[in-house]
Design a protein around this motif. Structure first.
Motif, PDB file in Angstrom:
ATOM      1  N   CYS A  10       0.861  -1.187   0.000  1.00 60.98           N
ATOM      2  CA  CYS A  10       0.000   0.000   0.000  1.00 60.98           C
ATOM      3  C   CYS A  10       0.899   1.239   0.000  1.00 60.98           C
ATOM      4  CB  CYS A  10      -0.946  -0.017   1.204  1.00 60.98           C
ATOM      5  SG  CYS A  10      -0.294   0.636   2.729  1.00 60.98           S
ATOM      6  N   TRP A  31      -1.178   6.589  -7.657  1.00 65.13           N
ATOM      7  CA  TRP A  31      -1.319   5.463  -8.573  1.00 65.13           C
ATOM      8  C   TRP A  31      -0.413   5.680  -9.769  1.00 65.13           C
ATOM      9  CZ3 TRP A  31      -5.146   7.684  -5.763  1.00 65.13           C
ATOM     10  CH2 TRP A  31      -5.863   6.841  -4.912  1.00 65.13           C
ATOM     11  N   ALA A  41      -1.712   1.140 -10.580  1.00 67.39           N
ATOM     12  CA  ALA A  41      -1.459   0.383  -9.356  1.00 67.39           C
ATOM     13  C   ALA A  41      -0.937   1.357  -8.300  1.00 67.39           C
ATOM     14  CB  ALA A  41      -0.444  -0.728  -9.607  1.00 67.39           C
ATOM     15  N   GLU A  42      -1.183   1.041  -7.033  1.00 69.45           N
ATOM     16  CA  GLU A  42      -0.695   1.906  -5.960  1.00 69.45           C
ATOM     17  C   GLU A  42       0.820   1.944  -5.987  1.00 69.45           C
ATOM     18  OE1 GLU A  42      -2.149   1.754  -1.976  1.00 69.45           O
ATOM     19  OE2 GLU A  42      -4.186   1.260  -2.625  1.00 69.45           O
ATOM     20  N   LYS A  77      -3.486  -4.472  -8.007  1.00 77.91           N
ATOM     21  CA  LYS A  77      -3.577  -3.240  -7.217  1.00 77.91           C
ATOM     22  C   LYS A  77      -2.233  -2.873  -6.603  1.00 77.91           C
ATOM     23  CE  LYS A  77      -6.015  -0.965  -3.482  1.00 77.91           C
ATOM     24  NZ  LYS A  77      -7.001  -1.022  -2.439  1.00 77.91           N
ATOM     25  N   TYR A  78      -1.508  -3.889  -6.142  1.00 72.46           N
ATOM     26  CA  TYR A  78      -0.214  -3.700  -5.489  1.00 72.46           C
ATOM     27  C   TYR A  78       0.880  -4.347  -6.337  1.00 72.46           C
ATOM     28  CZ  TYR A  78      -3.293  -2.742  -1.532  1.00 72.46           C
ATOM     29  OH  TYR A  78      -4.277  -2.254  -0.710  1.00 72.46           O
TER      30      TYR A  78
END
Length: 181
Positions: A10, A31, A41-42, A77-78
């Motif tokens: 995160c 992002w 993506a973060e 996402k990560y």
């Protein structure tokens, strides 16, 4: 100043880690998007003074402070990645990954990607940890990562960050009934 994008965990955690390092001038969370992927993506963009900390050290710390060998289900996402800004930086980053692989028993999943664009997170989340390290998310998730950073890369942590991390770590143990030993 040099800059590189990093993703893998995160952005609150990643921001805190790199904001803690001597030689890092700024960390922007949000992002990131690469030329190789259609989705954001973060991640963070780290600006650093190469006279104090180099790309190799930044990548080494990055690999050791997130699950860089895990192809878990949240990788979209990560994304475990190093976002580069030039061909020269890309070659350097790939060389670093090749060299650093020997520090891991499992293959690294971290990709070297060509930076395309960046969308910052909401201003209220910037400098998330250092704005209030006593928040529950910080205490439970970020402080332990920063304590590990101190254990493994203590010589790279700035004096100001060290004081905050050590203080928050001692409060955490007191709250958990930890008596040392």
């Amino acid at each position: 100043m040099q800059k590189v994008g990093l993703g893998g965990s995160c952005y609150w955690c990643t921001e805190a880690i790199f904001r803690s390092l001597a030689g890092v001038v700024s960390v922007s969370q949000g992002w990131l998007k690469s030329r190789e992927h259609d989705s954001f993506a973060e991640g963070v963009i780290v600006e650093y003074d190469e006279a104090i900390i180099n790309l190799y050290a930044i990548i080494q710390i990055h690999l050791h402070t997130h699950s860089s060998t895990s192809a878990h289900g949240l990788r979209e996402k990560y994304r475990s990645a190093i976002y580069v800004y030039s061909l020269a930086q890309q070659q350097k980053a790939k060389g670093c990954l090749f060299k650093l692989q020997q520090e891991f028993s499992q293959p690294l999943v971290t990709q070297v990607l060509e930076y395309q664009s960046y969308e910052p997170s909401e201003a209220e989340y910037h400098d998330y940890y250092y704005a209030d390290p006593a928040k529950p998310f910080c205490t439970n998730l970020i402080t332990p990562k920063l304590q590990e950073l101190l254990n493994r890369f203590g010589d790279r942590v700035s004096d100001d960050a060290r004081k905050v991390i050590e203080y928050q770590g001692s409060k955490r143990y007191e709250g958990d009934g930890y008596s040392g030993g």
